[in-house]
Design an enzyme around this catalytic site. Sequence first.
Site, PDB file in Angstrom:
ATOM      1  N   SER A 151      57.839  10.769 -81.407  1.00  0.00           N
ATOM      2  CA  SER A 151      58.459  11.845 -80.632  1.00  0.00           C
ATOM      3  C   SER A 151      58.446  11.455 -79.170  1.00  0.00           C
ATOM      4  O   SER A 151      57.553  10.729 -78.714  1.00  0.00           O
ATOM      5  CB  SER A 151      57.665  13.142 -80.826  1.00  0.00           C
ATOM      6  OG  SER A 151      58.085  14.127 -79.906  1.00  0.00           O
ATOM      7  N   TYR A 164      49.725  17.482 -80.063  1.00  0.00           N
ATOM      8  CA  TYR A 164      50.864  16.829 -80.705  1.00  0.00           C
ATOM      9  C   TYR A 164      51.247  15.561 -79.940  1.00  0.00           C
ATOM     10  O   TYR A 164      51.425  14.491 -80.533  1.00  0.00           O
ATOM     11  CB  TYR A 164      52.043  17.800 -80.778  1.00  0.00           C
ATOM     12  CG  TYR A 164      53.284  17.201 -81.399  1.00  0.00           C
ATOM     13  CD1 TYR A 164      53.336  16.937 -82.764  1.00  0.00           C
ATOM     14  CD2 TYR A 164      54.396  16.906 -80.622  1.00  0.00           C
ATOM     15  CE1 TYR A 164      54.472  16.386 -83.337  1.00  0.00           C
ATOM     16  CE2 TYR A 164      55.542  16.365 -81.185  1.00  0.00           C
ATOM     17  CZ  TYR A 164      55.570  16.100 -82.544  1.00  0.00           C
ATOM     18  OH  TYR A 164      56.695  15.552 -83.116  1.00  0.00           O
TER      19      TYR A 164
END
Length: 176
Positions: A151, A164
Amino acid sequence: MTIDDTAARPSALVTGGSRGIGFGIAQLLARRGWDLTLAARRADQLQRAADDLGGYGGSVQVVPGDIADDAVLDEVVTRHSEAYGGMSGLILAAGVGTAGAISGYPMGRFDKQIAVNVRAPYALVSRALPLLRRSAAQPLQVRSRIVALSSIEGVFPESGLAAYGASKAALISLIR
């Protein structure tokens, strides 16, 4: 890419292969003649994915379970090895993430993100290396590779996504 009948068929293990980007990658590979092993949590979604992908002519193995569980990791690599003997692709598409401030962030959520986004990919690469190496000597269309979906959060973290982002940064570092 088409597969020459004289060459070994390529095969891939795809985590998160029942939906989303993982399923999209599995579809592309199936259309190109790859045999697949799909891993995801929900058996019903996996079976629907396998039914869809089987229409392209390749073999599709499914292993339901949480890849944060070592027994599932062992099973998915063993099933792939028994079915195909080698591994042309390890596609690490499974991932989890939740937002929240560091202050009071539930450590169980943090642990789950690290387990799925970092530990499982690390363990799968380690377990799959003998299969990947076996396929590395094959013709170019069958040769092995590892693809990990990360990501932008792993490179440019945002407020509220510390856990995250950290897990995705660790995944990027692992693959590099």
